[in-house]
Design an enzyme around this catalytic site. Sequence first.
Site, PDB file in Angstrom:
ATOM      1  N   GLY A 168      63.829  63.180  47.033  1.00  0.00           N
ATOM      2  CA  GLY A 168      64.516  61.990  47.518  1.00  0.00           C
ATOM      3  C   GLY A 168      65.976  61.999  47.142  1.00  0.00           C
ATOM      4  CG  HIS A 207      64.376  59.172  39.974  1.00  0.00           C
ATOM      5  ND1 HIS A 207      64.435  59.826  38.762  1.00  0.00           N
ATOM      6  CD2 HIS A 207      65.416  59.673  40.692  1.00  0.00           C
ATOM      7  CE1 HIS A 207      65.470  60.658  38.742  1.00  0.00           C
ATOM      8  NE2 HIS A 207      66.081  60.594  39.913  1.00  0.00           N
ATOM      9  CD  GLU A 208      66.057  59.635  44.488  1.00  0.00           C
ATOM     10  OE1 GLU A 208      67.264  59.315  44.528  1.00  0.00           O
ATOM     11  OE2 GLU A 208      65.662  60.726  44.037  1.00  0.00           O
ATOM     12  CG  HIS A 211      69.857  57.829  41.413  1.00  0.00           C
ATOM     13  ND1 HIS A 211      70.463  58.152  40.228  1.00  0.00           N
ATOM     14  CD2 HIS A 211      68.944  58.818  41.648  1.00  0.00           C
ATOM     15  CE1 HIS A 211      69.937  59.290  39.760  1.00  0.00           C
ATOM     16  NE2 HIS A 211      69.010  59.704  40.600  1.00  0.00           N
ATOM     17  CG  HIS A 217      69.561  62.360  37.052  1.00  0.00           C
ATOM     18  ND1 HIS A 217      70.265  63.155  37.926  1.00  0.00           N
ATOM     19  CD2 HIS A 217      68.542  61.818  37.766  1.00  0.00           C
ATOM     20  CE1 HIS A 217      69.679  63.100  39.120  1.00  0.00           C
ATOM     21  NE2 HIS A 217      68.648  62.289  39.055  1.00  0.00           N
ATOM     22  CB  VAL A 231      72.239  54.090  29.435  1.00  0.00           C
ATOM     23  CG1 VAL A 231      71.135  53.282  28.775  1.00  0.00           C
ATOM     24  CG2 VAL A 231      72.466  53.633  30.871  1.00  0.00           C
ATOM     25  CB  ALA A 238      69.980  69.781  26.575  1.00  0.00           C
TER      26      ALA A 238
END
Length: 296
Positions: A168, A207-208, A211, A217, A231, A238
Site C-alpha cells: 500500500g 498503517h497507511e 501516514h 515509519h 515521535v 535501525a
Amino acid sequence: MAKGKKSQGPKLRRSCGAMAAHMMLLEQYPAFRMNQMRLEGATGKRRDTGFDLAKSKLVTIKTVVNVVYKTPDQNISDAQIASQIAALNKDYRAANTDKSQTPAPWKGLITDARIEFKLVKVTRTKTTKDGFTFDDAVKKTATGGIPPTDPKTNLNLWSCALTGGLLGYAQFPGGPVATDGVVINVQSFGTSGTAQAPFNKGRTATHEIGHFFNLRHIWGDTPDCSGSDMVADTPNCAGPNFGKPTWPVITCNNGPNGDMFMNYMDYTDDAAMFMFTSQQVLRVRTALETLRSGLM
Ligand SMILES: [Zn+2]
C-alpha cells in the site's frame, strides 16, 4: 489447487510505498513542502503545551472505498469491505484485543486515537491494467483508475492490484487534493476474501492511514540510527522489522526494551503489530484538526 510440498518462494514481507510517493510529491509541489513544515510546527507546539488527548473529540470519518479490478475476484465483496472498516474501528480506538501482547514496559503508551470510520460509498471500476504502483495512476480515469470522491471531506481508500510486492501507500497531509487518500493492495485489504496471510488482519490500511495522518515509519526511513519518526515515545531503531519478531530486538543502543516492532508503523506482519503510542496519536490528532479538519 497444487498439492504436495512445492516451494512457496520467499516469505512475504511488508513493503509500503508511502515514503517514495512522499518524496516525489515534495519535489513536484512546493506548497506541499510548505504545508508539511507548518504542520510540523503545529505538532511541536501541541507537544510542548501538554495537550490532553483524552479530551479529544470522538470523530467519525466518512470513508469511500474505490474498488478497481481487472479480474472478477479483485472486485471484492461488500462483506470484505465491511471487514476492513471493522478492523480500522478497532485499531483506531485501541479496541483490538491483541494489544494485550504489548510488552509490559509499553502497555501504558497504548493510546485510543478517538477516530472511527463510517463507510459512505463504494465505487467499482473495471480496468485493463494488470497492476498499479505508487504513481497515483489508480486515482485517474485516464490511467485506468478513478478519482477520489470529495477528498476534502471523505477519506478515500482504493483497493487494487499493486505491483512489485507493494502492500500500500498513502499521501501525507497537505498534498494535492486530486490524489488524496490511501491505496491498498487487494491481497491485503480487509480480513476476508482476497486478503492473504500474513496480511489479512486489515493492518495495511491501519498503517497507511497512519501516514495519511502524518505518521512516519518508526525507524525514521534511514538505513542506520540517524533517522527519526519525530515521535519521542517510540525508541530509536535501525531499520524495519519483518515477520513476527521475538521481543526484545535491540538496535541503536535501545536496550533493554529495544525496537517497538509491535507498532503499526513498523513492517511486521499483521498479527505482530497492535499499537499506536500517545505521541503518535498527538501527531495524528494535530493533522486531523488542522490540515485534515474537513474530515471532521
Ligand atoms: Zn509505510
